[in-house]
Structure formats: C-alpha cells, structure tokens
Design an enzyme around this catalytic site. Structure first.
Site, PDB file in Angstrom:
ATOM      1  CB  CYS A  69       8.096 -42.473 -25.227  1.00 35.20           C
ATOM      2  SG  CYS A  69       8.453 -43.612 -23.892  1.00 35.20           S
ATOM      3  CG  HIS A 102      -6.476 -50.443  -7.112  1.00 36.36           C
ATOM      4  ND1 HIS A 102      -6.259 -51.781  -7.342  1.00 36.36           N
ATOM      5  CD2 HIS A 102      -7.817 -50.312  -6.915  1.00 36.36           C
ATOM      6  CE1 HIS A 102      -7.410 -52.432  -7.278  1.00 36.36           C
ATOM      7  NE2 HIS A 102      -8.366 -51.565  -7.041  1.00 36.36           N
TER       8      HIS A 102
END
Length: 146
Positions: A69, A102
């Site tokens: 978006c 991570h």
C-alpha cells in the site's frame, strides 16, 4: 507444489501496479501466487485485502504473504491483528533481510509510494531468500502473541 513456493499477495489501490508486476516476477521465478486483490487502481480499503492474505498465511495455505500500500503502515497494522502473523514493513533490502533473520516475519509489507519497482522486487527477493536465524531470536518471537 511445495508450500515454500506458495505466496499470497494483496494491498490497496496505491500498491496495485507494483502488485501486478511482482506477480509476474514471482510467477516467472516458479512461485505459485494467490492474488487477493485489489484488481484495479480504484480507491479501496486495504483491510479488505490484508485480512484474507493474513488468513491464508495463518491457515498455512501459503508460506508467506506480501502486502503493498502507499506507506505499508495500514496493511502492516491490519495483518498484525492476526495472532500468527508477524508482518514487517520493509523499505530497503537490509530491513527486508532483518525482518526475516530476527523477527521470522511471514508477511512482507512494502510501501509502494516510497520505493521504486526495482527496489520492491529486490526487497521481495531478499525476504523470500532469507532464513530465520532462530536462537536468541526465537525466545523473543515466543513472547509476541497476546
């Protein structure tokens, strides 16, 4: 087709053109892509597309989701309402790598108004090619759900 090659994709009107191009690139790379819309540049609500993409990931119909978006904030916020979703907003390849390494992100959110198409493709490829590092990061991932 193996699950690792299945991708759900969606977004809003601001991400429509990049979404269409990413589908072409991913398909050419051998991915099976499920397009949840939108299907034009007509103004629309990103949540109507972010929820189905997130559900496809949550229900393990696909391995990863990609949402596009304007700023990617709306789709990221919406996707992260789902308990099993770890949506990460990536505006460059380093962030794209880190949200996989991570955070074990399973939904990539790209801000179409702030990156070029070439960068969006690179961000996507890095996301899909980067494995979760595990270890100390898994302990943090385990604390995420409410």
């Amino acid at each position: 087709m193996e699950l690792a090659k299945k991708i759900a994709i969606g977004g809003d009107h601001a991400g429509f053109e990049y979404k269409a191009e990413l589908i072409k690139v991913l398909t050419a790379e051998g991915y099976e892509v499920k397009d949840f819309g939108p299907f034009s540049t007509a103004s629309c609500d990103y949540a109507d597309f972010a929820h189905p993409v997130s559900l496809a990931v949550e229900n393990q119909e696909v391995t990863y989701g990609i949402l596009l978006c304007g700023s990617a904030n709306g789709v990221a916020i919406t996707a992260n309402k789902h308990q099993k979703i770890r949506a990460g907003l990536a505006w460059n390849v380093e962030v794209s790598s880190l949200i996989r390494l991570h955070n074990d992100a399973n939904v990539l959110c790209i801000p179409a108004r702030f990156v070029t198409l070439e960068e969006a493709i690179e961000i996507t490829n890095v996301f899909l090619e980067t494995a979760f590092e595990g270890g100390r990061h898994q302990l943090r991932i385990d604390k995420m759900p409410c």
